[in-house]
Each structure stands twice: as C-alpha cells, then as structure tokens.
Design a protein around this motif. Sequence first.
Motif, PDB file in Angstrom:
ATOM      1  N   ASP A 154     -10.300  24.761 -24.220  1.00  0.00           N
ATOM      2  CA  ASP A 154     -11.206  25.846 -24.611  1.00  0.00           C
ATOM      3  C   ASP A 154     -11.628  26.673 -23.404  1.00  0.00           C
ATOM      4  O   ASP A 154     -11.691  27.906 -23.463  1.00  0.00           O
ATOM      5  CB  ASP A 154     -12.434  25.289 -25.321  1.00  0.00           C
ATOM      6  CG  ASP A 154     -12.079  24.617 -26.646  1.00  0.00           C
ATOM      7  OD1 ASP A 154     -10.941  24.816 -27.126  1.00  0.00           O
ATOM      8  OD2 ASP A 154     -12.927  23.882 -27.190  1.00  0.00           O
ATOM      9  N   GLN A 155     -11.923  25.998 -22.293  1.00  0.00           N
ATOM     10  CA  GLN A 155     -12.311  26.695 -21.070  1.00  0.00           C
ATOM     11  C   GLN A 155     -11.140  27.504 -20.518  1.00  0.00           C
ATOM     12  O   GLN A 155     -11.288  28.654 -20.105  1.00  0.00           O
ATOM     13  CB  GLN A 155     -12.806  25.694 -20.019  1.00  0.00           C
ATOM     14  CG  GLN A 155     -13.200  26.308 -18.677  1.00  0.00           C
ATOM     15  CD  GLN A 155     -14.316  27.337 -18.781  1.00  0.00           C
ATOM     16  OE1 GLN A 155     -15.193  27.216 -19.636  1.00  0.00           O
ATOM     17  NE2 GLN A 155     -14.278  28.361 -17.929  1.00  0.00           N
ATOM     18  N   LYS A 156      -9.950  26.899 -20.528  1.00  0.00           N
ATOM     19  CA  LYS A 156      -8.753  27.590 -20.039  1.00  0.00           C
ATOM     20  C   LYS A 156      -8.463  28.839 -20.887  1.00  0.00           C
ATOM     21  O   LYS A 156      -8.081  29.885 -20.366  1.00  0.00           O
ATOM     22  CB  LYS A 156      -7.546  26.648 -20.079  1.00  0.00           C
ATOM     23  CG  LYS A 156      -7.496  25.627 -18.962  1.00  0.00           C
ATOM     24  CD  LYS A 156      -7.060  26.267 -17.657  1.00  0.00           C
ATOM     25  CE  LYS A 156      -6.852  25.216 -16.576  1.00  0.00           C
ATOM     26  NZ  LYS A 156      -6.485  25.843 -15.271  1.00  0.00           N
ATOM     27  N   ALA A 157      -8.641  28.721 -22.217  1.00  0.00           N
ATOM     28  CA  ALA A 157      -8.389  29.852 -23.105  1.00  0.00           C
ATOM     29  C   ALA A 157      -9.327  31.008 -22.767  1.00  0.00           C
ATOM     30  O   ALA A 157      -8.925  32.182 -22.785  1.00  0.00           O
ATOM     31  CB  ALA A 157      -8.562  29.434 -24.556  1.00  0.00           C
ATOM     32  N   TYR A 158     -10.565  30.668 -22.436  1.00  0.00           N
ATOM     33  CA  TYR A 158     -11.537  31.692 -22.037  1.00  0.00           C
ATOM     34  C   TYR A 158     -11.095  32.348 -20.724  1.00  0.00           C
ATOM     35  O   TYR A 158     -11.119  33.566 -20.578  1.00  0.00           O
ATOM     36  CB  TYR A 158     -12.920  31.065 -21.877  1.00  0.00           C
ATOM     37  CG  TYR A 158     -13.980  32.019 -21.392  1.00  0.00           C
ATOM     38  CD1 TYR A 158     -14.568  32.939 -22.267  1.00  0.00           C
ATOM     39  CD2 TYR A 158     -14.379  32.024 -20.054  1.00  0.00           C
ATOM     40  CE1 TYR A 158     -15.525  33.836 -21.813  1.00  0.00           C
ATOM     41  CE2 TYR A 158     -15.332  32.915 -19.590  1.00  0.00           C
ATOM     42  CZ  TYR A 158     -15.909  33.818 -20.472  1.00  0.00           C
ATOM     43  OH  TYR A 158     -16.853  34.711 -20.017  1.00  0.00           O
ATOM     44  N   GLU A 159     -10.657  31.530 -19.764  1.00  0.00           N
ATOM     45  CA  GLU A 159     -10.231  32.046 -18.454  1.00  0.00           C
ATOM     46  C   GLU A 159      -9.023  32.972 -18.583  1.00  0.00           C
ATOM     47  O   GLU A 159      -8.894  33.953 -17.849  1.00  0.00           O
ATOM     48  CB  GLU A 159      -9.896  30.884 -17.507  1.00  0.00           C
ATOM     49  CG  GLU A 159     -11.099  30.038 -17.112  1.00  0.00           C
ATOM     50  CD  GLU A 159     -10.704  28.790 -16.343  1.00  0.00           C
ATOM     51  OE1 GLU A 159      -9.495  28.670 -15.994  1.00  0.00           O
ATOM     52  OE2 GLU A 159     -11.574  27.947 -16.073  1.00  0.00           O
ATOM     53  N   TYR A 160      -8.113  32.646 -19.507  1.00  0.00           N
ATOM     54  CA  TYR A 160      -6.882  33.426 -19.653  1.00  0.00           C
ATOM     55  C   TYR A 160      -7.005  34.539 -20.700  1.00  0.00           C
ATOM     56  O   TYR A 160      -6.032  35.224 -20.998  1.00  0.00           O
ATOM     57  CB  TYR A 160      -5.707  32.510 -20.003  1.00  0.00           C
ATOM     58  CG  TYR A 160      -5.145  31.772 -18.800  1.00  0.00           C
ATOM     59  CD1 TYR A 160      -4.112  32.325 -18.056  1.00  0.00           C
ATOM     60  CD2 TYR A 160      -5.664  30.543 -18.402  1.00  0.00           C
ATOM     61  CE1 TYR A 160      -3.596  31.663 -16.949  1.00  0.00           C
ATOM     62  CE2 TYR A 160      -5.169  29.871 -17.302  1.00  0.00           C
ATOM     63  CZ  TYR A 160      -4.125  30.434 -16.571  1.00  0.00           C
ATOM     64  OH  TYR A 160      -3.623  29.777 -15.476  1.00  0.00           O
ATOM     65  N   GLY A 161      -8.194  34.713 -21.276  1.00  0.00           N
ATOM     66  CA  GLY A 161      -8.432  35.819 -22.184  1.00  0.00           C
ATOM     67  C   GLY A 161      -7.789  35.673 -23.552  1.00  0.00           C
ATOM     68  O   GLY A 161      -7.488  36.665 -24.213  1.00  0.00           O
TER      69      GLY A 161
ATOM     70  N   ALA B 177      -9.136  33.301 -25.940  1.00  0.00           N
ATOM     71  CA  ALA B 177     -10.036  32.342 -26.598  1.00  0.00           C
ATOM     72  C   ALA B 177     -10.001  32.462 -28.123  1.00  0.00           C
ATOM     73  O   ALA B 177      -9.928  31.455 -28.835  1.00  0.00           O
ATOM     74  CB  ALA B 177     -11.458  32.524 -26.074  1.00  0.00           C
ATOM     75  N   ALA B 178     -10.059  33.682 -28.653  1.00  0.00           N
ATOM     76  CA  ALA B 178     -10.109  33.867 -30.106  1.00  0.00           C
ATOM     77  C   ALA B 178      -8.834  33.353 -30.776  1.00  0.00           C
ATOM     78  O   ALA B 178      -8.886  32.618 -31.771  1.00  0.00           O
ATOM     79  CB  ALA B 178     -10.330  35.340 -30.443  1.00  0.00           C
TER      80      ALA B 178
ATOM     81  N   HIS C 297      -6.693  31.232 -29.548  1.00  0.00           N
ATOM     82  CA  HIS C 297      -6.619  29.780 -29.342  1.00  0.00           C
ATOM     83  C   HIS C 297      -7.460  29.039 -30.376  1.00  0.00           C
ATOM     84  O   HIS C 297      -7.007  28.042 -30.961  1.00  0.00           O
ATOM     85  CB  HIS C 297      -7.090  29.444 -27.923  1.00  0.00           C
ATOM     86  CG  HIS C 297      -7.380  27.979 -27.719  1.00  0.00           C
ATOM     87  ND1 HIS C 297      -6.402  27.013 -27.709  1.00  0.00           N
ATOM     88  CD2 HIS C 297      -8.574  27.325 -27.549  1.00  0.00           C
ATOM     89  CE1 HIS C 297      -6.958  25.825 -27.530  1.00  0.00           C
ATOM     90  NE2 HIS C 297      -8.272  25.989 -27.428  1.00  0.00           N
ATOM     91  N   GLN C 298      -8.649  29.517 -30.617  1.00  0.00           N
ATOM     92  CA  GLN C 298      -9.526  28.848 -31.589  1.00  0.00           C
ATOM     93  C   GLN C 298      -8.949  28.934 -33.005  1.00  0.00           C
ATOM     94  O   GLN C 298      -9.075  27.994 -33.788  1.00  0.00           O
ATOM     95  CB  GLN C 298     -10.931  29.458 -31.546  1.00  0.00           C
ATOM     96  CG  GLN C 298     -11.716  29.145 -30.279  1.00  0.00           C
ATOM     97  CD  GLN C 298     -11.961  27.646 -30.093  1.00  0.00           C
ATOM     98  OE1 GLN C 298     -11.980  26.869 -31.061  1.00  0.00           O
ATOM     99  NE2 GLN C 298     -12.156  27.236 -28.850  1.00  0.00           N
TER     100      GLN C 298
END
Length: 428
Positions: A39-46, A48-49, A51-52
């Motif tokens: 989840d943190q990595k998805a946020y860092e790589y832009g 997140a949405a 990925h979720q």
Amino acid sequence: LKIKEVNVPTVFTTHATMLGRAMASRGDMSFLAGGIDPDQKAYEYGVAAKHQMEKTVAREADVFTTVSDVLAQEVKVILGREPDIITLNALDFETLPKQDELLVLNAKYRKKVDEFIRAYFIPYYPIDVKNYPIVFTAGRYEFENKGYDIFIDALGELNKRLKNSKRIVIVFLWVPRGTIAPKDEVVNNFLVYDRLKELLDSEWEVIKENIITKLSLGKNIEKSEIIPNKILSEFKSSFERIRSKRGLAPPVCAFELSSNEDEDPIVKRLKENGLENREEDSVKVIFYPVYLNREDELLGLNYREALMASSIGVMLSRYEPWGYMGQETAVYGNISIVTDYSGFGRFVQKNYKPDGESPVEVVRAVGRSREEIVKEVADILEKYVKMKKEKRKKLEIKAYEVAKLASWEEQIKNYIDSYNLAFERRKS
C-alpha cells in the motif's frame, strides 16, 4: 455484486499488477522477494487507487487466478492472496501456420529481407547475405524494463568476440517511437538499388535473345555483341551510383526521429558499445522505430512476416508476467531467448527438458548482477551465431514444438477448472 447479493460466481484473472509494473519500470524488483508494504509502495509510485481496486477484487472474487508462476509469486506479495489456479496464457495453434507452411514462408520472407539488407548496406561496402543469422528484439519503447540496455550491451560484447572472424550478424530493433520519415540517405539508397534491378530485369530479355541468336547461327559469341555498349554504359553508371558511399557507414537508425537522435537511449547505447555499422563490425544493427506493415516503403513486411524471416529473437524484459512475444518468436520458427523474469520462461524451465541444445533459452536473470546477465546473453548469442546453419535450422524448427506446449488445446482445462471451482464455492 456481493453488496447487491447477486448470486453469480466470480473469477478474477490478473495478467499483471499495476504496482509490479510501475516498480519494474524503474528497475525496482524488490516485490519478488517480499518484505515490502504494498500500500505504501503504491502511494509512492502514484498507483494507489488502481492498486486498491486490484487488491479488493482479488480478495472478494470467488476464485482468483493468474497467468503464470512468476505472477503468482508477485500477487501473493502485492495483492495479499495466493491464486487458486494458474490459468496459463496460451496460443490458438489452429489459427497459426503449420510447420510445413512456415518453411515455405520463411524462404519467401527471408528473400525480401535479403533485398532490404543489400539495399541498406551495399552502397557503403560489400556484404554477403547468404548465410547470416537475423537476430531481433521488439516491443514497447521501455528502454530498461524491456531489457534493451542488456541486449545492446550483449551485442557490443558479441561484436568484440567476433572481431576478425568474417562472420556477419544482422540485428533489428523493432521498437516503435516517434518518427518523421525514412532518412533521405536510406531512401536514396533504395531508389538506386531498385533502379539497378529494374535495369537488369528490363535488359535481360535483350541479352538472352542476342545469345540465342548467335548460338542458332553457329557464330562465335563476342561480349560486345551480347551486351550493347549503351546497356553496358548504363550498367556501369548504376554500379557507380550504388557504390557512391564507399568508405562511409550506413546509419544505425533507418528513420528521422521526431526528437534529437543523439539523445535517443537506443541510439546512444548502440554508439557507446561501438555498434556503428562500420565495415569491420561483425554485428550490423538497424534500429527500425516504426510499426511493421506491408505498406512500409522500406522493409514492407508486417510483424509476423518479419518473424518468419528471422533466426533468433531476444526478449529480455525485467517485468513479463507471461511474455507472448517470446512464445510467438518460437512459434514462427526462431530460437527464442527469454529470461526467468517471464512467465513463459518459467513455464519452459518447468515443462521442457531438452535433449541437447534448447531452442528456447532461458537466461538466469533473477537475483543476478547486470554484468552476469550481459555475459550470459552474449555467450548464448555467440553459440548460435557460430553454430552451423543446418544445426541452427533444426533448432528453429524444434522451437515450434516447445511453444506448442502452451497451446489453448492443452491449457483450456485450467480455465474450465477455475469456473467449476467458482460454481462449487458459490453453492457452498
């Protein structure tokens, strides 16, 4: 569907993950080893949405499947669920040419590539097109993710090893990007070459008639009588035009790019490795940055036809959940070089035990240094380039059978099993 209590079995098959692809595109393959916070990595790589969304669908589906073992390892870490079934990707061989057809088509399209190579290189220096292997890579322009950097570095090493060997290797990089048009220099070479061929074709009937007439009359045949001076003069003029660039080197890129060529990653890497199409270079490279199609005024082949004309395909992607291009390379009669990052590569390792040389080479890339991978690719290329043509041809034919292990006829049962499992779970 669950909120609305719709009683429909659900199967989610993922062919990749957004986070895995995003990380791999920047050279970060840490997700394969685990120990990351997705989840943190998805946020860092832009991502997140997206990925979720993937994570939620994977969790809520009655049955979760992936298309390869390597992707199963990835989704366990990134999406937090192990797949219930591996539903391997496959090809429908009923829609593909049969092996005997491929042999005929290979000769047909290889002849067309030979003509291209003559027109491209002969203005600069002599080149023998009889026995050289055609090596290629192809795909989206993702320089590191698709492994073009590794491929070019391996070609540079191969060029050094083949120095003074008199061997010729033709390499195509079919990697589309923005272009303006074919280079004027290249177009002019093709026009001169085509004019020479037209001259030979048009005047051959006159020459043949002169020979037959002399023979029928029982007269001695003089060279000046067979080929009229006017035709001989035009031949000489055409030969001079087609040899007009002697002492120079053909361009490594056949097209004018829409941005500065000197800043293009592929062109830069080729030049850094000394791959500049000099006469003394054994490895001749042609960066062909347009989508292949029959209307193309230079090569005039679509992608599948170009495959059938080739010898060795190299697909070194760092992120390749399945890798259809590696499989298609083998299907169309080429030795295929892939990595163990690819699902197809892992499939071959698991399901094919060669008796001798393998027509599908799987480079060990996972967990190894860049230098080690480059060396292994160079070793493999050197082996096949130096192999006798007859032996290499047998392997090219054998590649079809290896690729056929992943046919829909064989793999459809996994999909049927996943649907049946979804029905059973919904009932319970």
